[in-house]
Design a protein around this motif. Sequence first.
Motif, PDB file in Angstrom:
ATOM      1  N   ALA A  19       0.534  -1.057  -0.044  1.00  0.00           N
ATOM      2  CA  ALA A  19       0.044   0.084  -0.045  1.00  0.00           C
ATOM      3  C   ALA A  19       0.893   1.175  -0.099  1.00  0.00           C
ATOM      4  O   ALA A  19       1.928   1.326   0.749  1.00  0.00           O
ATOM      5  CB  ALA A  19      -0.785  -0.096   1.205  1.00  0.00           C
ATOM      6  N   LEU A  20       0.582   2.130  -0.747  1.00  0.00           N
ATOM      7  CA  LEU A  20       1.579   3.335  -1.126  1.00  0.00           C
ATOM      8  C   LEU A  20       0.704   4.610  -1.046  1.00  0.00           C
ATOM      9  O   LEU A  20      -0.201   4.676  -1.907  1.00  0.00           O
ATOM     10  CB  LEU A  20       2.392   3.213  -2.454  1.00  0.00           C
ATOM     11  N   MET A  21       0.838   5.303  -0.386  1.00  0.00           N
ATOM     12  CA  MET A  21       0.149   6.834  -0.366  1.00  0.00           C
ATOM     13  C   MET A  21       1.041   7.887  -0.953  1.00  0.00           C
ATOM     14  O   MET A  21       2.242   8.081  -0.674  1.00  0.00           O
ATOM     15  CB  MET A  21      -0.229   7.345   0.887  1.00  0.00           C
ATOM     16  N   VAL A  22       0.550   8.488  -2.240  1.00  0.00           N
ATOM     17  CA  VAL A  22       1.325   9.350  -3.019  1.00  0.00           C
ATOM     18  C   VAL A  22       0.904  10.707  -3.033  1.00  0.00           C
ATOM     19  O   VAL A  22      -0.262  11.128  -3.219  1.00  0.00           O
ATOM     20  CB  VAL A  22       1.095   8.793  -4.693  1.00  0.00           C
ATOM     21  N   HIS A  23       1.807  11.620  -2.752  1.00  0.00           N
ATOM     22  CA  HIS A  23       1.867  13.011  -3.024  1.00  0.00           C
ATOM     23  C   HIS A  23       2.729  13.554  -4.124  1.00  0.00           C
ATOM     24  O   HIS A  23       4.027  13.089  -4.298  1.00  0.00           O
ATOM     25  CB  HIS A  23       2.509  13.648  -1.621  1.00  0.00           C
ATOM     26  N   SER A  24       2.079  13.918  -4.869  1.00  0.00           N
ATOM     27  CA  SER A  24       2.668  14.519  -6.180  1.00  0.00           C
ATOM     28  C   SER A  24       2.659  15.786  -6.719  1.00  0.00           C
ATOM     29  O   SER A  24       1.676  16.427  -6.228  1.00  0.00           O
ATOM     30  CB  SER A  24       2.047  13.412  -7.251  1.00  0.00           C
ATOM     31  N   ASP A  25       3.581  16.080  -7.524  1.00  0.00           N
ATOM     32  CA  ASP A  25       3.428  17.578  -8.161  1.00  0.00           C
ATOM     33  C   ASP A  25       3.580  17.292  -9.863  1.00  0.00           C
ATOM     34  O   ASP A  25       4.237  16.284 -10.122  1.00  0.00           O
ATOM     35  CB  ASP A  25       4.660  18.278  -7.671  1.00  0.00           C
ATOM     36  N   ALA A  26       2.936  17.879 -10.364  1.00  0.00           N
ATOM     37  CA  ALA A  26       3.058  17.813 -12.086  1.00  0.00           C
ATOM     38  C   ALA A  26       4.181  17.690 -12.729  1.00  0.00           C
ATOM     39  O   ALA A  26       4.667  17.184 -13.601  1.00  0.00           O
ATOM     40  CB  ALA A  26       1.947  18.419 -12.626  1.00  0.00           C
ATOM     41  N   MET A  27       5.323  18.392 -11.794  1.00  0.00           N
ATOM     42  CA  MET A  27       6.577  18.539 -12.369  1.00  0.00           C
ATOM     43  C   MET A  27       7.161  17.353 -12.879  1.00  0.00           C
ATOM     44  O   MET A  27       8.190  17.135 -13.604  1.00  0.00           O
ATOM     45  CB  MET A  27       7.532  19.577 -11.721  1.00  0.00           C
ATOM     46  N   VAL A  28       7.080  16.268 -12.075  1.00  0.00           N
ATOM     47  CA  VAL A  28       7.467  15.087 -12.012  1.00  0.00           C
ATOM     48  C   VAL A  28       7.150  14.426 -13.512  1.00  0.00           C
ATOM     49  O   VAL A  28       7.848  13.674 -13.985  1.00  0.00           O
ATOM     50  CB  VAL A  28       7.287  13.844 -10.904  1.00  0.00           C
ATOM     51  N   LEU A  56      -2.760   1.900  -4.349  1.00  0.00           N
ATOM     52  CA  LEU A  56      -2.367   3.508  -4.423  1.00  0.00           C
ATOM     53  C   LEU A  56      -3.431   4.076  -3.760  1.00  0.00           C
ATOM     54  O   LEU A  56      -4.680   4.108  -3.927  1.00  0.00           O
ATOM     55  CB  LEU A  56      -2.483   3.679  -5.906  1.00  0.00           C
ATOM     56  N   LEU A  57      -3.104   4.898  -2.896  1.00  0.00           N
ATOM     57  CA  LEU A  57      -3.920   5.944  -2.232  1.00  0.00           C
ATOM     58  C   LEU A  57      -3.498   7.249  -2.470  1.00  0.00           C
ATOM     59  O   LEU A  57      -2.159   7.788  -2.150  1.00  0.00           O
ATOM     60  CB  LEU A  57      -3.860   5.834  -0.552  1.00  0.00           C
ATOM     61  N   VAL A  58      -4.304   8.098  -3.142  1.00  0.00           N
ATOM     62  CA  VAL A  58      -3.949   9.520  -3.482  1.00  0.00           C
ATOM     63  C   VAL A  58      -5.088  10.500  -2.757  1.00  0.00           C
ATOM     64  O   VAL A  58      -6.060  10.342  -2.981  1.00  0.00           O
ATOM     65  CB  VAL A  58      -4.146   9.449  -4.804  1.00  0.00           C
ATOM     66  N   PRO A  59      -4.477  11.540  -2.145  1.00  0.00           N
ATOM     67  CA  PRO A  59      -5.082  12.461  -1.851  1.00  0.00           C
ATOM     68  C   PRO A  59      -6.144  13.337  -2.782  1.00  0.00           C
ATOM     69  O   PRO A  59      -5.488  13.618  -3.936  1.00  0.00           O
ATOM     70  CB  PRO A  59      -4.238  13.415  -0.973  1.00  0.00           C
ATOM     71  N   THR A  60      -7.338  13.454  -2.619  1.00  0.00           N
ATOM     72  CA  THR A  60      -8.284  14.270  -3.356  1.00  0.00           C
ATOM     73  C   THR A  60      -9.127  15.268  -2.472  1.00  0.00           C
ATOM     74  O   THR A  60     -10.467  15.266  -2.569  1.00  0.00           O
ATOM     75  CB  THR A  60      -9.381  13.569  -4.233  1.00  0.00           C
ATOM     76  N   PHE A  61      -8.517  15.799  -1.530  1.00  0.00           N
ATOM     77  CA  PHE A  61      -9.320  16.661  -0.576  1.00  0.00           C
ATOM     78  C   PHE A  61      -9.813  17.751  -1.267  1.00  0.00           C
ATOM     79  O   PHE A  61      -9.623  18.374  -2.162  1.00  0.00           O
ATOM     80  CB  PHE A  61      -8.127  17.252   0.278  1.00  0.00           C
ATOM     81  N   THR A  62     -11.030  18.117  -0.597  1.00  0.00           N
ATOM     82  CA  THR A  62     -12.031  19.271  -1.112  1.00  0.00           C
ATOM     83  C   THR A  62     -12.406  20.089   0.253  1.00  0.00           C
ATOM     84  O   THR A  62     -12.651  21.381  -0.301  1.00  0.00           O
ATOM     85  CB  THR A  62     -13.128  18.630  -1.709  1.00  0.00           C
ATOM     86  N   TYR A  63     -12.114  19.862   1.407  1.00  0.00           N
ATOM     87  CA  TYR A  63     -12.525  20.640   2.388  1.00  0.00           C
ATOM     88  C   TYR A  63     -14.073  21.353   1.995  1.00  0.00           C
ATOM     89  O   TYR A  63     -14.349  22.679   2.544  1.00  0.00           O
ATOM     90  CB  TYR A  63     -11.650  21.777   2.482  1.00  0.00           C
ATOM     91  N   SER A  64     -14.935  20.385   1.967  1.00  0.00           N
ATOM     92  CA  SER A  64     -16.393  20.909   1.399  1.00  0.00           C
ATOM     93  C   SER A  64     -17.056  21.619   2.421  1.00  0.00           C
ATOM     94  O   SER A  64     -17.814  22.719   2.184  1.00  0.00           O
ATOM     95  CB  SER A  64     -17.064  19.521   0.481  1.00  0.00           C
ATOM     96  N   SER A 106      -7.016   2.927  -5.745  1.00  0.00           N
ATOM     97  CA  SER A 106      -7.038   1.822  -6.584  1.00  0.00           C
ATOM     98  C   SER A 106      -6.469   0.508  -5.806  1.00  0.00           C
ATOM     99  O   SER A 106      -5.429   0.740  -5.030  1.00  0.00           O
ATOM    100  CB  SER A 106      -6.270   2.035  -7.827  1.00  0.00           C
ATOM    101  N   GLY A 107      -7.120  -0.613  -6.207  1.00  0.00           N
ATOM    102  CA  GLY A 107      -6.566  -1.710  -5.690  1.00  0.00           C
ATOM    103  C   GLY A 107      -7.703  -2.434  -4.983  1.00  0.00           C
ATOM    104  O   GLY A 107      -8.853  -2.111  -4.779  1.00  0.00           O
ATOM    105  N   PRO A 108      -7.668  -3.818  -4.792  1.00  0.00           N
ATOM    106  CA  PRO A 108      -8.713  -4.893  -4.438  1.00  0.00           C
ATOM    107  C   PRO A 108      -9.419  -4.231  -3.081  1.00  0.00           C
ATOM    108  O   PRO A 108     -10.570  -4.680  -3.000  1.00  0.00           O
ATOM    109  CB  PRO A 108      -7.833  -6.286  -4.359  1.00  0.00           C
ATOM    110  N   GLN A 109      -8.865  -3.676  -2.276  1.00  0.00           N
ATOM    111  CA  GLN A 109      -9.527  -3.279  -1.050  1.00  0.00           C
ATOM    112  C   GLN A 109      -9.960  -1.877  -1.197  1.00  0.00           C
ATOM    113  O   GLN A 109     -10.655  -1.452  -0.123  1.00  0.00           O
ATOM    114  CB  GLN A 109      -8.604  -3.220   0.296  1.00  0.00           C
TER     115      GLN A 109
END
Length: 254
Positions: A19-28, A56-64, A106-109
């Motif tokens: 399991a992997l949590m990813v913080h990303s910037d488009a520059m990569v 894969l776990l990717v933050p999609t925060f919204t602070y709604s 994404s992933g089975p769980q």
Amino acid sequence: MKQALEQALTELGIPRGGALMVHSDAMVVAQFAGMGNAEGITAFWTCLEQWLGGHLLVPTFTYSPMAAECFDPVVTPSKVGLMTELFRQREGVVRTLDPVFSMAISGPQGAALVARECHDCFGQESPFGWLAEQDGWLLGLGCHPDRITFTHYVEQQLAVSYRYHKLFAGQVRTDGHLREWQADYYVRDLTLASEIDLSRLVALLQERGAWHQVLCQRVPVWAVSCRDFMSAANELIGIEPYALIRAGGLSHAI
């Protein structure tokens, strides 16, 4: 891009199938000719998913709730970057119902994590708690370590003195139905310099050989296991209560 990314991930020592949590910037992605667009970002996520072969776990925060908007996991866009927004739109990716700190998975769980319906943003039943249970890893691609949101899960587990629980009321739309939602967010004390500052934590992890950093072409990328992160944070907080925030570097903090 595929070869450079796979080489960097391998050098970082990230275990495949986990399991992997990813913080990303488009520059990569943008550093590769002709890839700084939606198609390039989509290709990037495909490469990462295929290499990992896990979750894969990717933050999609919204602070709604803070914006008085209804959160719909299907249509509410992520407010933490184009990389995350395009990931959540991928086939097979699901999104948790937290209207503050939603996570695309994404992933089975993934479906089972969505079904938890955790109202405690950084509680044990949250994706952050699940990641810790799985002895997952944290990956940063072209971004500062202070972006690590997992820090707040650790702070809540350690009951740090500079944060406290606060309820936020909002609405969540699922399957066409509108639901009232209470989100328990472990907010920071604004009377202190309580912004995240992980410089001391990163230094300790580097000293232990537990902070892994390489270049993906020209962009720095880093990774650390949740277990090592939590262990080092626990040790630092035991010595200096403000070790994970900016106040910890101020002479008058304690």
